[in-house]
Design a protein around this motif. Structure first.
Motif, PDB file in Angstrom:
ATOM      1  N   GLU A 199       0.482   9.114   7.812  1.00  0.00           N
ATOM      2  CA  GLU A 199      -0.408  10.268   7.676  1.00  0.00           C
ATOM      3  C   GLU A 199      -1.022  10.245   6.275  1.00  0.00           C
ATOM      4  O   GLU A 199      -0.368  10.576   5.288  1.00  0.00           O
ATOM      5  CB  GLU A 199       0.388  11.558   7.890  1.00  0.00           C
ATOM      6  N   THR A 200      -2.276   9.826   6.196  1.00  0.00           N
ATOM      7  CA  THR A 200      -2.950   9.684   4.906  1.00  0.00           C
ATOM      8  C   THR A 200      -4.320  10.353   4.937  1.00  0.00           C
ATOM      9  O   THR A 200      -4.868  10.619   6.001  1.00  0.00           O
ATOM     10  CB  THR A 200      -3.161   8.199   4.541  1.00  0.00           C
ATOM     11  N   THR A 201      -4.851  10.586   3.755  1.00  0.00           N
ATOM     12  CA  THR A 201      -6.243  11.010   3.627  1.00  0.00           C
ATOM     13  C   THR A 201      -7.124   9.771   3.677  1.00  0.00           C
ATOM     14  O   THR A 201      -8.179   9.771   4.307  1.00  0.00           O
ATOM     15  CB  THR A 201      -6.468  11.743   2.284  1.00  0.00           C
ATOM     16  N   GLU A 202      -6.672   8.717   2.983  1.00  0.00           N
ATOM     17  CA  GLU A 202      -7.385   7.441   2.963  1.00  0.00           C
ATOM     18  C   GLU A 202      -6.381   6.308   3.104  1.00  0.00           C
ATOM     19  O   GLU A 202      -5.266   6.401   2.605  1.00  0.00           O
ATOM     20  CB  GLU A 202      -8.159   7.270   1.655  1.00  0.00           C
ATOM     21  N   CYS A 203      -6.812   5.254   3.775  1.00  0.00           N
ATOM     22  CA  CYS A 203      -5.949   4.099   3.991  1.00  0.00           C
ATOM     23  C   CYS A 203      -6.617   2.878   3.367  1.00  0.00           C
ATOM     24  O   CYS A 203      -7.649   2.414   3.854  1.00  0.00           O
ATOM     25  CB  CYS A 203      -5.734   3.887   5.487  1.00  0.00           C
ATOM     26  N   TYR A 204      -6.044   2.403   2.246  1.00  0.00           N
ATOM     27  CA  TYR A 204      -6.540   1.180   1.609  1.00  0.00           C
ATOM     28  C   TYR A 204      -5.503   0.653   0.635  1.00  0.00           C
ATOM     29  O   TYR A 204      -4.535   1.328   0.311  1.00  0.00           O
ATOM     30  CB  TYR A 204      -7.904   1.397   0.945  1.00  0.00           C
ATOM     31  N   ASP A 205      -5.733  -0.557   0.159  1.00  0.00           N
ATOM     32  CA  ASP A 205      -4.824  -1.249  -0.747  1.00  0.00           C
ATOM     33  C   ASP A 205      -5.215  -0.929  -2.192  1.00  0.00           C
ATOM     34  O   ASP A 205      -6.215  -1.447  -2.693  1.00  0.00           O
ATOM     35  CB  ASP A 205      -4.910  -2.754  -0.481  1.00  0.00           C
TER      36      ASP A 205
ATOM     37  N   GLY B 127       0.600   5.602  -2.524  1.00  0.00           N
ATOM     38  CA  GLY B 127       1.742   5.056  -1.802  1.00  0.00           C
ATOM     39  C   GLY B 127       2.483   6.179  -1.110  1.00  0.00           C
ATOM     40  O   GLY B 127       3.704   6.258  -1.164  1.00  0.00           O
ATOM     41  N   SER B 128       1.722   7.056  -0.462  1.00  0.00           N
ATOM     42  CA  SER B 128       2.294   8.277   0.118  1.00  0.00           C
ATOM     43  C   SER B 128       3.346   8.009   1.183  1.00  0.00           C
ATOM     44  O   SER B 128       4.199   8.846   1.442  1.00  0.00           O
ATOM     45  CB  SER B 128       1.185   9.168   0.681  1.00  0.00           C
ATOM     46  N   GLY B 129       3.295   6.837   1.805  1.00  0.00           N
ATOM     47  CA  GLY B 129       4.348   6.430   2.721  1.00  0.00           C
ATOM     48  C   GLY B 129       4.384   7.193   4.025  1.00  0.00           C
ATOM     49  O   GLY B 129       3.490   7.970   4.347  1.00  0.00           O
ATOM     50  N   ILE B 130       5.456   6.981   4.739  1.00  0.00           N
ATOM     51  CA  ILE B 130       5.609   7.577   6.067  1.00  0.00           C
ATOM     52  C   ILE B 130       5.681   9.102   6.000  1.00  0.00           C
ATOM     53  O   ILE B 130       5.291   9.796   6.924  1.00  0.00           O
ATOM     54  CB  ILE B 130       6.836   6.980   6.795  1.00  0.00           C
TER      55      ILE B 130
ATOM     56  N   THR C 188      -3.945  -1.940  -4.822  1.00  0.00           N
ATOM     57  CA  THR C 188      -3.850  -3.088  -5.734  1.00  0.00           C
ATOM     58  C   THR C 188      -5.199  -3.806  -5.853  1.00  0.00           C
ATOM     59  O   THR C 188      -5.354  -4.702  -6.676  1.00  0.00           O
ATOM     60  CB  THR C 188      -2.759  -4.101  -5.300  1.00  0.00           C
ATOM     61  N   GLN C 189      -6.168  -3.395  -5.053  1.00  0.00           N
ATOM     62  CA  GLN C 189      -7.538  -3.905  -5.156  1.00  0.00           C
ATOM     63  C   GLN C 189      -8.411  -2.941  -5.963  1.00  0.00           C
ATOM     64  O   GLN C 189      -9.598  -3.194  -6.150  1.00  0.00           O
ATOM     65  CB  GLN C 189      -8.143  -4.098  -3.758  1.00  0.00           C
ATOM     66  N   GLY C 190      -7.833  -1.839  -6.405  1.00  0.00           N
ATOM     67  CA  GLY C 190      -8.559  -0.835  -7.187  1.00  0.00           C
ATOM     68  C   GLY C 190      -8.453   0.529  -6.539  1.00  0.00           C
ATOM     69  O   GLY C 190      -8.374   0.644  -5.314  1.00  0.00           O
ATOM     70  N   ILE C 191      -8.429   1.556  -7.366  1.00  0.00           N
ATOM     71  CA  ILE C 191      -8.412   2.939  -6.881  1.00  0.00           C
ATOM     72  C   ILE C 191      -9.861   3.376  -6.741  1.00  0.00           C
ATOM     73  O   ILE C 191     -10.664   3.182  -7.653  1.00  0.00           O
ATOM     74  CB  ILE C 191      -7.622   3.851  -7.844  1.00  0.00           C
ATOM     75  N   ARG C 192     -10.193   3.978  -5.626  1.00  0.00           N
ATOM     76  CA  ARG C 192     -11.584   4.282  -5.283  1.00  0.00           C
ATOM     77  C   ARG C 192     -12.122   5.571  -5.908  1.00  0.00           C
ATOM     78  O   ARG C 192     -13.077   6.138  -5.390  1.00  0.00           O
ATOM     79  CB  ARG C 192     -11.733   4.354  -3.766  1.00  0.00           C
ATOM     80  N   GLU C 193     -11.564   6.013  -6.968  1.00  0.00           N
ATOM     81  CA  GLU C 193     -12.046   7.227  -7.631  1.00  0.00           C
ATOM     82  C   GLU C 193     -12.808   6.842  -8.894  1.00  0.00           C
ATOM     83  O   GLU C 193     -12.597   5.773  -9.465  1.00  0.00           O
ATOM     84  CB  GLU C 193     -10.877   8.152  -7.977  1.00  0.00           C
ATOM     85  N   SER C 194     -13.674   7.733  -9.330  1.00  0.00           N
ATOM     86  CA  SER C 194     -14.469   7.508 -10.538  1.00  0.00           C
ATOM     87  C   SER C 194     -13.599   7.613 -11.778  1.00  0.00           C
ATOM     88  O   SER C 194     -12.547   8.259 -11.763  1.00  0.00           O
ATOM     89  CB  SER C 194     -15.577   8.563 -10.634  1.00  0.00           C
TER      90      SER C 194
ATOM     91  N   HIS D 116       7.543  -1.534  -4.944  1.00  0.00           N
ATOM     92  CA  HIS D 116       7.092  -2.366  -3.828  1.00  0.00           C
ATOM     93  C   HIS D 116       5.928  -3.281  -4.221  1.00  0.00           C
ATOM     94  O   HIS D 116       5.438  -4.055  -3.398  1.00  0.00           O
ATOM     95  CB  HIS D 116       6.677  -1.485  -2.642  1.00  0.00           C
ATOM     96  N   LEU D 117       5.491  -3.182  -5.478  1.00  0.00           N
ATOM     97  CA  LEU D 117       4.369  -3.995  -5.958  1.00  0.00           C
ATOM     98  C   LEU D 117       4.869  -5.180  -6.769  1.00  0.00           C
ATOM     99  O   LEU D 117       5.813  -5.048  -7.549  1.00  0.00           O
ATOM    100  CB  LEU D 117       3.445  -3.152  -6.844  1.00  0.00           C
ATOM    101  N   LEU D 118       4.203  -6.315  -6.614  1.00  0.00           N
ATOM    102  CA  LEU D 118       4.466  -7.449  -7.501  1.00  0.00           C
ATOM    103  C   LEU D 118       4.107  -7.028  -8.924  1.00  0.00           C
ATOM    104  O   LEU D 118       3.201  -6.219  -9.130  1.00  0.00           O
ATOM    105  CB  LEU D 118       3.623  -8.647  -7.077  1.00  0.00           C
TER     106      LEU D 118
END
Length: 186
Positions: A35-41, A6-9, A43-49, A64-66
């Motif tokens: 400005e991000t390294t990766e752009c994804y949601d 959630g690095s934000g603006i 709340t669908q899962g973190i893409r790291e092992s 900001h999360l339910l």
């Protein structure tokens, strides 16, 4: 590897409250304009092992999360953190914010701490900046320990009057079979 979720603006600059060394950090946000390294949601899962991340910073994002998505995100943080990994999280302290709001009879700028910036007229935000959950020290600590974190402690990061910041550790768990007397684990 370290994650700024959630690095934000502010993107990488959001780390400056916790470190000046930005080496090894990934900046992840859902908004493609930031400005991000990766752009994804997330709340669908973190893409790291599993067990691959040393540290996670969630600054002024978690509110900001339910609630049901927030619980999932904490479990995901626990999953990707390595043994003795650290999660740092900062949100507005609802005990402080609500008391100030009540004392001020609902006047002033405290509403943004409670409900977020809700610019419905100009719609300046790329995603809604509403706050979907509020936390107290007790409720945030419970959410962290329920996700599996241990040694959860309140810390000061921003050094601002409404801050609720916590540091939580992922500890290695001993296999239950190690507690059994010799010969009983077979």
């Amino acid at each position: 590897m370290k994650l700024n979720l959630g690095s934000g603006i502010s993107g990488p600059a959001a780390l400056n409250v916790i470190t000046r060394d930005h080496t090894g950090w990934k900046h992840i946000d859902i908004c493609p304009l930031y400005e991000t390294t990766e752009c994804y949601d997330i709340t669908q899962g973190i893409r790291e092992s599993d067990n691959s991340v040393e540290m996670i910073w969630m600054g002024d994002f978690f509110e900001h999360l339910l609630r049901h998505k927030a619980r999932f995100v904490l479990k995901e943080c626990f999953r990707v953190l390595q043994k003795d990994g650290i999660l740092l999280i900062s949100v507005p302290d609802m005990v402080i914010a609500m008391n100030k709001w009540l004392i001020d009879d609902g006047m002033g700028d405290i509403e943004q701490l409670i409900w977020g910036q809700q610019d419905e007229i100009n719609q300046k935000n790329c995603i809604p900046d509403s706050h979907f959950a509020g936390y107290t020290e007790v409720s945030l600590k419970k959410a962290l320990t329920t996700a599996g974190f241990e040694r959860v402690e309140r810390v000061s990061i921003h050094r601002i009057w409404f801050e609720l910041a916590m540091r939580a550790y992922k500890r290695a768990h001993i296999s239950p079979s190690l507690y059994l007397p010799l010969g009983l684990a077979d």
